[in-house]
Design an enzyme around this catalytic site. Structure first.
Site, mmCIF file in Angstrom:
data_model
loop_
_atom_site.group_PDB
_atom_site.id
_atom_site.type_symbol
_atom_site.label_atom_id
_atom_site.label_comp_id
_atom_site.label_asym_id
_atom_site.label_seq_id
_atom_site.Cartn_x
_atom_site.Cartn_y
_atom_site.Cartn_z
ATOM 1 N N GLY A 160 -4.307 9.945 8.557
ATOM 2 C CA GLY A 160 -4.579 8.543 8.216
ATOM 3 C C GLY A 160 -3.400 7.664 8.601
ATOM 4 N N ARG A 209 -3.240 3.131 10.001
ATOM 5 C CA ARG A 209 -3.136 1.835 9.302
ATOM 6 C C ARG A 209 -2.717 2.070 7.845
ATOM 7 N NH1 ARG A 209 -8.490 1.296 7.020
ATOM 8 N NH2 ARG A 209 -9.872 2.824 8.009
ATOM 9 N N ASN A 257 -2.160 11.963 3.869
ATOM 10 C CA ASN A 257 -2.359 10.582 3.415
ATOM 11 C C ASN A 257 -3.809 10.109 3.524
ATOM 12 O OD1 ASN A 257 -1.541 7.561 3.116
ATOM 13 N ND2 ASN A 257 -2.470 7.689 5.147
ATOM 14 N N TYR A 267 -12.818 9.766 -7.523
ATOM 15 C CA TYR A 267 -11.485 9.483 -6.966
ATOM 16 C C TYR A 267 -10.401 10.034 -7.894
ATOM 17 C CZ TYR A 267 -7.815 6.571 -4.750
ATOM 18 O OH TYR A 267 -6.689 6.114 -4.088
ATOM 19 N N LYS A 293 -7.693 13.061 -7.092
ATOM 20 C CA LYS A 293 -6.240 12.840 -7.063
ATOM 21 C C LYS A 293 -5.530 13.667 -8.140
ATOM 22 C CE LYS A 293 -6.072 9.911 -3.575
ATOM 23 N NZ LYS A 293 -5.407 10.248 -2.301
#
Ligand code: NDP
Length: 273
Positions: free
Chosen positions: A27, A30, A105, A170, A174
């Site tokens: 990733g 950006r 990432n 999410y 994580k």
């Protein structure tokens, strides 16, 4: 750089402590990944960028070459595909040598109330944020162990450390990344390989811009109001910048950060303590 003793000399006061090292950032085209590639290139590393959109990869690659005179390899890669990952890691090692630094990432942070979340939604989040981290780490882990040197940094989130509503997938992904980080760090604690997580709070990137757009679409609220609300969730009264996250990643990647492992470094303006 192959000599682990000379790596140990690289610290805060060297201008190019990562000279001769190869850093791969998933990733990296950006947002936080691009900012991290800037920080690592500025410290002298050669860089591999992986993401799907080849146009954005090329733009960031051109920037790294023009700004830092960095040696850069990039390849369009879907981090949910084991085959893509294996191909790209093989190619980048041919181009830039063995990987000294891996920054996991690439990630998505979509929201949905739990009662409207289906298995596809759940799986898409896990496939990228968690299994992608697993698969990329598998690509470098044995080689780092054998060479007695490596830096692995997983971009988790403050949601890896506490709960928030409407982002259960999410948050679960994580938390799992933080758990993986802690256990893996102990497996290689005597092998010269460190494994850490960086846990940003809301950071000004496309990911948050898309989240704001989704809230606006779902609620009809004003985008500026939603953004201010997010900014005011931080005691700092603003979002974190990608560069601030990148600086923490770069510090963990220094040869002199050898004793920092298994940590979850929060970069969130005091939101989580
Ligand atoms: P962005 O959406 O700005 O960038 C995401 C990057 O990941 C892009 O380079 C994108 O490129 C790449 N990517 C997305 N999906 C895939 C895929 N399937 N395969 C390969 N690459 C992929 O996100 P951020 O910079 O904000 O987020 C980076 C990380 O930081 C994520 O893990 C996120 O969870 C975490 N984070 C972000 C926070 C924030 O507030 N922004 C806060 C806390 C953590 P492409 O689409 O071309 O593939």
């Amino acid at each position: 750089m192959s000599d682990s003793n000379s790596k140990n000399l690289g610290g805060l006061f060297d201008s190019q402590p990562l000279a001769g090292q190869h850093a791969l950032i998933t990733g990296g085209s950006r947002g936080i990944g691009a900012a991290t590639s800037n920080a690592l290139a500025a410290l002298g590393a050669s860089i591999t960028l992986l993401a799907r959109d080849v146009g954005k990869l090329k733009l960031q690659s051109d920037h790294l070459q023009a700004e830092y005179d960095a040696k850069v390899f990039y390849a369009s890669t879907d981090i949910t595909s084991e085959e893509d990952i294996a191909d790209s890691f093989t190619q980048c090692v041919k181009a830039n040598g063995a990987i000294d630094i891996l920054v996991n990432n690439a990630g998505i942070g979509k929201s949905a109330p739990f009662h409207r979340m289906d298995l596809d939604f759940w799986q898409a989040t896990m496939d990228l944020n968690l299994t992608g981290t697993f698969l990329c780490t598998k690509q470098v882990f044995e080689a780092m162990r054998e060479r007695g040197y490596g830096r692995i940094v997983n971009i988790a989130s403050t949601v890896g450390l506490r709960g928030y509503p409407y982002i259960t997938a999410y948050t679960a992904s994580k938390h799992a990344v933080v758990g993986l980080t802690r256990s893996l760090a102990l497996e290689v604690v005597k092998k010269g390989v460190t494994v850490n997580a960086v846990c940003p709070g809301y950071t000004e990137t496309d990911l948050v811009a898309e989240a704001i757009d989704n809230i606006v679409d779902a609620s009809g609220r004003d985008g500026g109001d939603v953004k201010s609300e997010i900014e005011n969730m931080s005691p700092m009264g603003r979002m974190v910048t990608p560069e601030e996250v990148a600086e923490s990643v770069a510090w963990l990647c220094l040869p002199s950060s050898a004793s920092i492992t298994g940590q979850s470094i929060v970069v969130a303006g005091g939101s989580v303590m």
